[in-house]
Motif scaffolding. Sequence first.
Motif, PDB file in Angstrom:
ATOM      1  N   PRO A  73       0.835  -1.209   0.000  1.00 31.25           N
ATOM      2  CA  PRO A  73       0.000   0.000   0.000  1.00 31.25           C
ATOM      3  C   PRO A  73       0.867   1.256   0.000  1.00 31.25           C
ATOM      4  O   PRO A  73       1.972   1.265   0.552  1.00 31.25           O
ATOM      5  N   THR A  74       0.369   2.302  -0.597  1.00 34.69           N
ATOM      6  CA  THR A  74       1.129   3.541  -0.697  1.00 34.69           C
ATOM      7  C   THR A  74       0.539   4.680   0.126  1.00 34.69           C
ATOM      8  O   THR A  74       1.184   5.730   0.242  1.00 34.69           O
ATOM      9  N   TYR A  75      -0.641   4.497   0.709  1.00 35.75           N
ATOM     10  CA  TYR A  75      -1.256   5.540   1.524  1.00 35.75           C
ATOM     11  C   TYR A  75      -1.741   4.939   2.845  1.00 35.75           C
ATOM     12  O   TYR A  75      -2.285   3.836   2.875  1.00 35.75           O
ATOM     13  N   ARG A  76      -1.512   5.709   3.910  1.00 32.78           N
ATOM     14  CA  ARG A  76      -1.941   5.291   5.251  1.00 32.78           C
ATOM     15  C   ARG A  76      -2.803   6.403   5.842  1.00 32.78           C
ATOM     16  O   ARG A  76      -2.421   7.571   5.840  1.00 32.78           O
ATOM     17  N   TYR A  77      -3.968   6.001   6.362  1.00 35.43           N
ATOM     18  CA  TYR A  77      -4.903   6.954   6.966  1.00 35.43           C
ATOM     19  C   TYR A  77      -5.075   6.626   8.446  1.00 35.43           C
ATOM     20  O   TYR A  77      -5.456   5.497   8.803  1.00 35.43           O
ATOM     21  N   ASP A  78      -4.800   7.614   9.293  1.00 35.84           N
ATOM     22  CA  ASP A  78      -4.936   7.465  10.744  1.00 35.84           C
ATOM     23  C   ASP A  78      -6.074   8.351  11.247  1.00 35.84           C
ATOM     24  O   ASP A  78      -6.604   9.200  10.531  1.00 35.84           O
ATOM     25  N   GLY A  79      -6.406   8.135  12.527  1.00 41.63           N
ATOM     26  CA  GLY A  79      -7.445   8.964  13.160  1.00 41.63           C
ATOM     27  C   GLY A  79      -8.853   8.501  12.866  1.00 41.63           C
ATOM     28  O   GLY A  79      -9.791   9.304  12.906  1.00 41.63           O
ATOM     29  N   LEU A  80      -9.028   7.211  12.560  1.00 45.56           N
ATOM     30  CA  LEU A  80     -10.348   6.669  12.251  1.00 45.56           C
ATOM     31  C   LEU A  80     -10.809   5.704  13.340  1.00 45.56           C
ATOM     32  O   LEU A  80      -9.995   5.092  14.043  1.00 45.56           O
ATOM     33  N   ARG A  81     -12.119   5.544  13.452  1.00 52.46           N
ATOM     34  CA  ARG A  81     -12.724   4.652  14.454  1.00 52.46           C
ATOM     35  C   ARG A  81     -13.807   3.815  13.786  1.00 52.46           C
ATOM     36  O   ARG A  81     -14.522   4.297  12.889  1.00 52.46           O
ATOM     37  N   LEU A  82     -13.922   2.566  14.239  1.00 47.98           N
ATOM     38  CA  LEU A  82     -14.932   1.664  13.675  1.00 47.98           C
ATOM     39  C   LEU A  82     -16.279   1.919  14.345  1.00 47.98           C
ATOM     40  O   LEU A  82     -16.445   1.692  15.541  1.00 47.98           O
TER      41      LEU A  82
END
Length: 290
Positions: free
Chosen positions: A241-250
């Motif tokens: 993968p080339t993009y990482r997204y943080d700060g998320l919640r299920l």
Amino acid sequence: MTSSTEATSETSEAEHHPWRRLLAVLGNITALTALLFYFGWRRSEAQADALGLSQSILGQGTQDYLLRSINTLLPAILGIALTGLLWLWADPRITARLYAWSAKTQRRWLLALSLGWIALPAAAFAIGILIPTPATVFFPLSIGTGFLFTAYSAGLRRRLADHHERTWADDVFHVCIAVIVCLTLFWAAANYAQILGKHLAAAVNDNPSQLVPVVVFSEKQLYLTAPGVGVTELPQTSGEPTYRYDGLRLLQHVGDRYFLISDGWSQSVGEMIELKDEDSVRLQFSRLHR
């Protein structure tokens, strides 16, 4: 000849008896499933509405609603069972006390019981002015309980008068009471499901960090712009993968779809993100730190 006909009739009835039981069981299962579905749907709708979302976009199915309704109906079933046991314990004691009283005292107590369908709802309505949320459950329960008191007082009057013969009017009376009690129980359980859904939504609005943290890895730019979401472009590596997204919640998982909110979610600001479970996207879940 008569005995042979009677034997044939009894045999035929015995053969059909298991089928009648099976049909009765299937009918009860169908009714219970419909109730579970409704209460699960009511809870989910209230929760989505309090979050500012449309319940329809979450795409929940029958199984999801059934699972979400269990904790709604369990208190109701437990309450009915405990009430029945309490009545079995109290009935002989109440009857013995009534026989020991004078006729005038008996009439007073029976009149008080028979007016339960007015007194209890009036008391619940008055309490609801001070604590409105619990009253939405207690008020319908007070109506059903009040009518049960009315029916119980009628039964006690028959016992004291040594009148045990039931007429068609008694049967109609008991059927009407049963219908009223069932409707008030349904009403109370539906209100409780709505309260539970709003409570769950309020917990998310007040503190999104209580939800499971999620990190999303993607082979392509997803353009996730919800408040609190951070994106990191990873070094180019073949097959990674080339993009990482943080700060998320299920928020919720339904089928092959994940519904996420961000750490910046609040009652006034926030966006829900829907991601499908596919090869180009990978979700990493973390433990909650309590």
